[in-house]
Scaffold this motif. Structure first.
Motif, short mmCIF file in Angstrom:
data_model
loop_
_atom_site.label_atom_id
_atom_site.label_comp_id
_atom_site.label_asym_id
_atom_site.label_seq_id
_atom_site.Cartn_x
_atom_site.Cartn_y
_atom_site.Cartn_z
N PHE A 65 36.65 43.19 37.31
CA PHE A 65 35.46 42.72 36.61
C PHE A 65 34.69 43.92 36.06
CE2 PHE A 65 36.43 39.62 39.91
CZ PHE A 65 36.41 38.43 39.20
N GLU A 66 33.96 43.67 35.02
CA GLU A 66 33.04 44.66 34.49
C GLU A 66 31.65 44.04 34.40
OE1 GLU A 66 34.65 45.84 30.78
OE2 GLU A 66 34.29 43.92 29.78
N ARG A 67 30.64 44.83 34.71
CA ARG A 67 29.27 44.33 34.69
C ARG A 67 28.69 44.44 33.29
NH1 ARG A 67 30.17 46.02 39.77
NH2 ARG A 67 29.12 44.90 41.48
N HIS A 68 27.85 43.46 32.94
CA HIS A 68 27.13 43.50 31.67
C HIS A 68 25.73 42.96 31.93
CE1 HIS A 68 27.62 39.09 31.01
NE2 HIS A 68 28.77 39.28 31.63
N ALA A 69 24.93 42.86 30.90
CA ALA A 69 23.51 42.54 31.08
C ALA A 69 23.29 41.20 31.77
CB ALA A 69 22.81 42.56 29.72
N ARG A 70 24.18 40.25 31.57
CA ARG A 70 23.97 38.89 32.11
C ARG A 70 24.84 38.59 33.32
NH1 ARG A 70 24.01 38.16 26.61
NH2 ARG A 70 26.16 37.38 26.65
N GLY A 71 25.55 39.58 33.83
CA GLY A 71 26.37 39.33 35.01
C GLY A 71 27.67 40.11 35.01
N MET A 72 28.78 39.39 35.21
CA MET A 72 30.08 40.03 35.31
C MET A 72 31.10 39.24 34.49
SD MET A 72 30.11 40.87 39.41
CE MET A 72 31.46 42.05 39.31
N ARG A 73 32.03 39.94 33.87
CA ARG A 73 33.12 39.29 33.15
C ARG A 73 34.43 39.93 33.57
NH1 ARG A 73 30.24 41.25 28.38
NH2 ARG A 73 30.80 43.42 28.01
N THR A 74 35.51 39.20 33.44
CA THR A 74 36.81 39.67 33.87
C THR A 74 37.36 40.73 32.92
OG1 THR A 74 37.87 37.84 32.70
CG2 THR A 74 37.44 37.53 35.05
N THR A 75 38.07 41.68 33.49
CA THR A 75 38.80 42.65 32.70
C THR A 75 40.16 42.06 32.31
OG1 THR A 75 39.84 43.60 34.66
CG2 THR A 75 37.70 44.52 33.98
N ALA A 76 40.95 42.83 31.59
CA ALA A 76 42.29 42.35 31.23
C ALA A 76 43.12 42.10 32.49
CB ALA A 76 42.98 43.38 30.33
N ALA A 77 42.95 42.95 33.50
CA ALA A 77 43.69 42.75 34.75
C ALA A 77 43.24 41.46 35.45
CB ALA A 77 43.49 43.95 35.68
N GLY A 78 41.92 41.20 35.42
CA GLY A 78 41.42 39.98 36.02
C GLY A 78 41.93 38.74 35.31
N GLN A 79 41.97 38.78 33.98
CA GLN A 79 42.47 37.65 33.20
C GLN A 79 43.94 37.37 33.50
OE1 GLN A 79 41.59 38.59 29.13
NE2 GLN A 79 39.39 38.74 29.50
N LEU A 80 44.67 38.39 33.89
CA LEU A 80 46.08 38.22 34.23
C LEU A 80 46.25 37.66 35.64
CD1 LEU A 80 49.08 38.81 33.43
CD2 LEU A 80 48.79 41.04 34.51
N LEU A 81 45.44 38.14 36.57
CA LEU A 81 45.65 37.81 37.98
C LEU A 81 44.94 36.53 38.41
CD1 LEU A 81 46.97 38.82 40.60
CD2 LEU A 81 44.90 40.19 41.02
N ILE A 82 43.77 36.27 37.90
CA ILE A 82 42.94 35.18 38.42
C ILE A 82 43.59 33.80 38.22
CG2 ILE A 82 40.77 33.94 38.05
CD1 ILE A 82 39.48 36.75 37.72
N PRO A 83 44.21 33.49 37.06
CA PRO A 83 44.85 32.16 36.95
C PRO A 83 45.92 31.93 38.01
CG PRO A 83 44.60 33.17 34.79
CD PRO A 83 44.25 34.23 35.79
N VAL A 84 46.66 32.98 38.36
CA VAL A 84 47.70 32.85 39.40
C VAL A 84 47.06 32.57 40.75
CG1 VAL A 84 49.62 34.00 40.54
CG2 VAL A 84 49.21 34.38 38.10
N VAL A 85 46.00 33.30 41.07
CA VAL A 85 45.30 33.11 42.33
C VAL A 85 44.68 31.72 42.39
CG1 VAL A 85 43.36 33.90 43.74
CG2 VAL A 85 44.86 35.57 42.62
N ARG A 86 44.13 31.27 41.26
CA ARG A 86 43.52 29.93 41.21
C ARG A 86 44.56 28.85 41.54
NH1 ARG A 86 38.88 28.73 38.66
NH2 ARG A 86 39.00 30.55 37.29
N GLN A 87 45.75 28.97 40.97
CA GLN A 87 46.80 27.99 41.24
C GLN A 87 47.23 28.04 42.70
OE1 GLN A 87 50.02 28.61 38.49
NE2 GLN A 87 48.78 28.15 36.69
#
Length: 315
Positions: A65-87
């Motif tokens: 994740f990377e932090r920004h003014a309104r919170g946190m958003r996923t990095t490219a690595a997060g976008q790759l890994l999180i759907p697998v973990v969610r399943q």
């Protein structure tokens, strides 16, 4: 001795040191976009969540994740890994529900259905099978046939109501239930509703709603279009949603070629009508797919009997 690939090292590290709470937190941060709200969702303090995320990112040596003014958003690595973990977490939750049913002394039967089977056969399962077996919990999943077949073979489903795949996988048996054919559906007030002895050539001037590419009825429509004397008037929407289909047919101008099994409920509920078109094509029928292991389920033969009897009445 050659060193292990980097992917194998990372996999072994995750197996050895990652915790389920790490994975749960990862998904919660992605959903909430905020570490504090994610910590509340998972049930830990914000400092504990910060430490857990740091441990996980250190474990895989990559920021998720990377932090920004309104919170946190996923990095490219997060976008790759999180759907697998969610399943994985969703599968674990489903397994615990199944385990809970067994611990409470209830039987459990897991059935997959393609939409056409759900439209035509689901009421038999709900009305007849459930009334015969009130002590059995029934889990029903609707999906594409190929996805359901994978779950059946892997043991995630006990049976699948679908068309027969070609080739039929080894150790999977197909029990025919319902013959099927293409039918032309229209709104109930369509000018051609109730008119006998129509042929597809009589419908060239109609506006047609097309099924998505890859469906058998779409192939039939493409063939009809290629041999028609004039260009077909095509509706701008293409959909597999029955709700959208019903709304479109309300114009009483649009027609759609659809499997009878899929349109069965729409006609039975008075939401559409099937035109009397005499030269439509037969389609592959629907049946029950099972493995030798799943056929040993004590309620499976009863399920098959219910479906066979009910399908005969529908036909």
């Amino acid at each position: 001795m050659p060193s292990a690939p980097a992917s194998a090292v990372l996999y072994a590290r995750l197996l050895g040191r990652a915790r389920l709470r790490h994975l749960q937190l990862m998904v919660a941060i992605a959903d909430q976009g905020n570490l504090r709200r994610a910590a509340e969702q998972v049930g830990v303090t914000q400092p504990a969540a910060t430490q857990a995320l740091a441990e996980l990112e250190q474990l895989i040596d990559t920021p998720l994740f990377e932090r920004h003014a309104r919170g946190m958003r996923t990095t490219a690595a997060g976008q790759l890994l999180i759907p697998v973990v969610r399943q994985m977490l969703a599968a674990l939750q489903a397994s615990t529900e199944s385990l809970s049913a067994l611990q409470q002394g209830e039987g459990l039967l897991r059935i997959g259905m393609i939409p056409a089977a759900a439209s035509s056969l689901a009421r038999l399962v709900v009305r007849d099978f459930v009334s015969r077996h009130p002590g059995i919990r029934l889990e029903v999943r609707e999906d594409k046939g190929e996805h359901l077949m994978e779950s059946l073979i892997s043991g995630g489903l006990d049976a699948v109501l679908s068309r027969q795949p070609s080739p039929l996988p080894a150790l999977v048996t197909f029990h025919p239930l319902l013959q099927d054919e293409a039918v032309v559906l229209a709104g109930r007030q369509h000018p051609l509703a109730g008119q006998p002895g129509l042929r597809m050539a009589d419908l060239v001037q109609a506006r047609w709603l097309l099924a998505p590419a890859g469906m058998r009825v779409r192939d039939l429509m493409d063939r009809f279009s290629a041999t028609a004397d004039a260009s077909l008037h095509i509706h701008p929407v293409t959909t597999t949603s029955l709700a959208f289909l019903v709304e479109i047919l309300k114009d009483n101008e649009t027609l759609v070629l659809i499997p009878r099994s899929l349109g069965y409920s729409l006609c039975a509920w008075g939401l559409a009508c099937a035109l009397d078109v005499t030269d439509v094509s037969a389609l592959e029928g629907i049946g029950l797919l099972a493995t030798p292991e799943s056929l040993k389920h004590p309620a499976m033969q009863s399920m098959l009997d219910v479906l066979q009897q009910g399908a005969a009445a529908i036909a």
